[in-house]
Design a protein around this motif. Structure first.
Motif, mmCIF file in Angstrom:
data_model
loop_
_atom_site.group_PDB
_atom_site.id
_atom_site.type_symbol
_atom_site.label_atom_id
_atom_site.label_comp_id
_atom_site.label_asym_id
_atom_site.label_seq_id
_atom_site.Cartn_x
_atom_site.Cartn_y
_atom_site.Cartn_z
ATOM 1 N N MET A 21 0.857 -1.190 0.000
ATOM 2 C CA MET A 21 0.000 0.000 0.000
ATOM 3 C C MET A 21 0.894 1.242 0.000
ATOM 4 S SD MET A 21 -2.692 0.954 2.993
ATOM 5 C CE MET A 21 -3.748 -0.450 2.690
ATOM 6 N N PHE A 22 0.442 2.294 -0.658
ATOM 7 C CA PHE A 22 1.155 3.577 -0.579
ATOM 8 C C PHE A 22 0.786 4.265 0.736
ATOM 9 C CE2 PHE A 22 1.802 3.076 -5.100
ATOM 10 C CZ PHE A 22 2.968 3.784 -5.351
ATOM 11 N N MET A 23 1.759 4.884 1.368
ATOM 12 C CA MET A 23 1.526 5.564 2.642
ATOM 13 C C MET A 23 2.001 7.009 2.545
ATOM 14 S SD MET A 23 0.362 2.949 4.425
ATOM 15 C CE MET A 23 0.306 3.534 6.102
ATOM 16 N N ILE A 72 10.863 3.175 -0.177
ATOM 17 C CA ILE A 72 10.634 4.621 -0.298
ATOM 18 C C ILE A 72 10.479 4.987 -1.763
ATOM 19 C CG2 ILE A 72 11.519 6.956 0.144
ATOM 20 C CD1 ILE A 72 11.278 5.550 2.721
ATOM 21 N N ARG A 73 9.363 5.668 -2.071
ATOM 22 C CA ARG A 73 9.288 6.266 -3.407
ATOM 23 C C ARG A 73 9.858 7.668 -3.304
ATOM 24 N NH1 ARG A 73 4.072 6.997 -7.276
ATOM 25 N NH2 ARG A 73 3.295 8.380 -5.640
ATOM 26 N N VAL A 74 10.977 7.881 -3.992
ATOM 27 C CA VAL A 74 11.614 9.199 -3.960
ATOM 28 C C VAL A 74 10.910 10.137 -4.948
ATOM 29 C CG1 VAL A 74 13.880 8.376 -3.203
ATOM 30 C CG2 VAL A 74 13.351 8.411 -5.639
ATOM 31 N N VAL A 149 11.630 0.606 -10.597
ATOM 32 C CA VAL A 149 11.496 1.804 -11.450
ATOM 33 C C VAL A 149 10.068 1.913 -11.970
ATOM 34 C CG1 VAL A 149 13.920 1.925 -12.139
ATOM 35 C CG2 VAL A 149 12.334 0.555 -13.512
ATOM 36 N N GLN A 150 9.599 3.144 -12.025
ATOM 37 C CA GLN A 150 8.232 3.366 -12.513
ATOM 38 C C GLN A 150 8.264 3.731 -13.997
ATOM 39 O OE1 GLN A 150 6.191 4.774 -8.316
ATOM 40 N NE2 GLN A 150 5.705 5.942 -10.168
ATOM 41 N N LEU A 151 7.505 2.971 -14.776
ATOM 42 C CA LEU A 151 7.331 3.263 -16.197
ATOM 43 C C LEU A 151 5.936 3.848 -16.321
ATOM 44 C CD1 LEU A 151 8.713 -0.130 -17.595
ATOM 45 C CD2 LEU A 151 9.992 1.916 -16.922
ATOM 46 N N GLU A 152 5.845 5.103 -16.733
ATOM 47 C CA GLU A 152 4.530 5.741 -16.673
ATOM 48 C C GLU A 152 4.388 6.854 -17.705
ATOM 49 O OE1 GLU A 152 4.052 7.067 -12.583
ATOM 50 O OE2 GLU A 152 6.134 7.712 -12.449
ATOM 51 N N GLY A 153 5.044 6.657 -18.846
ATOM 52 C CA GLY A 153 4.924 7.660 -19.901
ATOM 53 C C GLY A 153 5.204 7.062 -21.259
ATOM 54 N N TYR A 172 9.543 -3.616 -12.283
ATOM 55 C CA TYR A 172 9.104 -2.523 -13.156
ATOM 56 C C TYR A 172 7.671 -2.196 -12.761
ATOM 57 C CZ TYR A 172 13.207 -3.953 -15.707
ATOM 58 O OH TYR A 172 14.502 -4.273 -16.035
ATOM 59 N N PHE A 173 7.460 -0.982 -12.280
ATOM 60 C CA PHE A 173 6.156 -0.596 -11.743
ATOM 61 C C PHE A 173 5.464 0.336 -12.737
ATOM 62 C CE2 PHE A 173 3.343 2.141 -9.304
ATOM 63 C CZ PHE A 173 2.769 1.291 -8.375
ATOM 64 N N ILE A 174 4.267 -0.025 -13.141
ATOM 65 C CA ILE A 174 3.528 0.813 -14.091
ATOM 66 C C ILE A 174 2.618 1.756 -13.309
ATOM 67 C CG2 ILE A 174 1.936 0.810 -16.045
ATOM 68 C CD1 ILE A 174 2.836 -2.214 -16.430
ATOM 69 N N GLY A 175 2.784 3.050 -13.533
ATOM 70 C CA GLY A 175 1.935 4.054 -12.871
ATOM 71 C C GLY A 175 0.761 4.400 -13.781
ATOM 72 N N PRO A 176 -0.427 3.863 -13.504
ATOM 73 C CA PRO A 176 -1.539 4.048 -14.451
ATOM 74 C C PRO A 176 -1.994 5.500 -14.588
ATOM 75 C CG PRO A 176 -2.315 2.974 -12.439
ATOM 76 C CD PRO A 176 -0.825 3.051 -12.345
ATOM 77 N N TYR A 177 -1.878 6.277 -13.518
ATOM 78 C CA TYR A 177 -2.365 7.659 -13.594
ATOM 79 C C TYR A 177 -1.487 8.513 -14.495
ATOM 80 C CZ TYR A 177 -6.278 7.047 -10.494
ATOM 81 O OH TYR A 177 -7.476 6.630 -9.982
ATOM 82 N N ASP A 178 -0.191 8.482 -14.254
ATOM 83 C CA ASP A 178 0.689 9.280 -15.123
ATOM 84 C C ASP A 178 0.674 8.745 -16.548
ATOM 85 O OD1 ASP A 178 1.834 11.535 -13.697
ATOM 86 O OD2 ASP A 178 2.610 10.033 -12.322
ATOM 87 N N LEU A 179 0.533 7.423 -16.660
ATOM 88 C CA LEU A 179 0.462 6.834 -18.001
ATOM 89 C C LEU A 179 -0.785 7.354 -18.738
ATOM 90 C CD1 LEU A 179 1.784 4.821 -19.958
ATOM 91 C CD2 LEU A 179 0.377 3.021 -18.945
ATOM 92 N N THR A 214 1.977 -2.742 -10.257
ATOM 93 C CA THR A 214 1.149 -1.583 -10.620
ATOM 94 C C THR A 214 0.353 -1.097 -9.420
ATOM 95 O OG1 THR A 214 -0.239 -0.610 -12.357
ATOM 96 C CG2 THR A 214 -1.001 -2.678 -11.436
ATOM 97 N N PHE A 215 -0.252 0.068 -9.620
ATOM 98 C CA PHE A 215 -1.106 0.686 -8.607
ATOM 99 C C PHE A 215 -2.554 0.353 -8.924
ATOM 100 C CE2 PHE A 215 -3.781 4.337 -7.425
ATOM 101 C CZ PHE A 215 -3.528 4.388 -6.053
ATOM 102 N N ILE A 216 -3.293 -0.029 -7.883
ATOM 103 C CA ILE A 216 -4.691 -0.420 -8.070
ATOM 104 C C ILE A 216 -5.535 0.351 -7.073
ATOM 105 C CG2 ILE A 216 -6.270 -2.375 -7.659
ATOM 106 C CD1 ILE A 216 -3.604 -3.993 -8.462
HETATM 107 C C1 3PY Z 1 0.654 6.633 -11.136
HETATM 108 O O1 3PY Z 1 -0.432 6.043 -11.280
HETATM 109 O O2 3PY Z 1 1.078 7.495 -11.901
HETATM 110 C C2 3PY Z 1 1.469 6.290 -9.979
HETATM 111 O O3 3PY Z 1 2.555 6.796 -9.847
HETATM 112 C C3 3PY Z 1 0.917 5.334 -8.978
HETATM 113 O O4 3PY Z 1 1.011 5.854 -7.741
#
Ligand code: 3PY
Ligand code: MG
Length: 257
Positions: A21-23, A72-74, A149-153, A172-179, A214-216
């Motif tokens: 979970m994100f905190m 930690i997410r920097v 690493v977040q892939l989100e673009g 590899y973490f996909i950020g759905p919102y920024d994507l 990913t974030f849900i």
């Molecule tokens: C995004 O969805 O862009 C994220 O970074 C998830 O927190």
């Protein structure tokens, strides 16, 4: 300091999905409480959260007290910040908006000691138990920290092959919102454009044996993403979950008025 937690986490994720979970809380009590729920890890957020480095050190302690892996997410790919959060005891770092192989190489250089990188050395930090930890043990243990690493673009999407070809990344973490924003549909994380892109990234990554996260923000979609092959599932944010619970309470109360 994180050796046992990292061992448990790595063994688990090699076989099955893990849940975190994100905190955003600056109060260690909430971090500790979330840890007691049985979550596998917590992402303590410095990209969008208000927590400074001093408070973060106590939040990390709180996660460790409740046997939950503190990641930690920097805020950005910054050498000093990456070194600092590892120094205060993070078991892993998560870096947003990573777009190319060159950035991945830099992240590894900043996060690892020699020979994999050139992270700044100070043995008088919490991660080194303020110098009481044996020096070679400290270097060896530090090499186990997770790099996420977040892939989100769209840029990351265009460079996906070269990104996946650099070794040394754990997840590899996909950020759905920024994507969604990058694809021109800001906030529409269920838009087919976004869903198809996520599926494309998961397929490419899984074919190379890479672990994806990913974030849900809806419980209904947990099953869907898990079945698609996502193993590092991050469900929602502490404050959002609290708001939802308060709203449910108010709704129930309104029914009996
Ligand atoms: C995004 O969805 O862009 C994220 O970074 C998830 O927190
Ligand atoms: Mg994002």
């Amino acid at each position: 300091m994180n050796e046992k937690l990292l061992k448990i986490f790595k063994e688990k994720i090699s076989k099955e999905p893990v849940l975190g979970m994100f905190m955003k809380s600056s109060d260690p009590a909430f971090i500790e409480a979330a840890g007691y729920s049985g979550l596998d890890y917590l992402i303590l957020d410095m990209e969008h959260g208000p927590v400074n480095i001093q408070k973060m050190q106590n939040n990390i302690r709180a996660a460790q007290v409740s046997n939950t892996l503190p990641i930690i997410r920097v805020g950005s790919l910054d050498e000093h910040t990456i070194g600092q959060v590892l120094d205060i005891g993070a078991a892993g770092i998560q870096i947003p908006h990573v777009n190319n192989a060159n950035s991945i190489k830099k992240i590894i250089e900043f996060s690892r000691f020699y020979p994999s990188g050139h992270r700044g050395i100070c043995r008088f930090v919490r991660a080194a138990e303020y110098s009481s930890k044996n020096q070679s043990t400290y270097f060896k243990d530090s090499s186990e920290n997770l790099i996420i690493v977040q892939l989100e673009g769209v840029e990351a999407l265009n460079n996906l092959e070269e990104i996946l070809d650099v070794s040394g990344i754990d997840i590899y973490f996909i950020g759905p919102y920024d994507l969604s924003q990058s694809l021109g549909v800001p906030g529409e994380i269920s838009n087919p454009k976004v869903l198809d892109t996520i599926k494309y990234i998961v397929d490419k990554a899984n074919n190379k044996g890479a672990v994806v996260g990913t974030f849900i923000d809806s419980l209904d979609s947990l099953h869907f993403w898990k079945n698609l092959g996502i193993k590092y599932l991050a469900y929602s944010v502490d404050v959002g979950i609290f708001v939802d619970s308060c709203k449910r309470l108010v709704n129930e109360f309104n029914k009996i008025k």
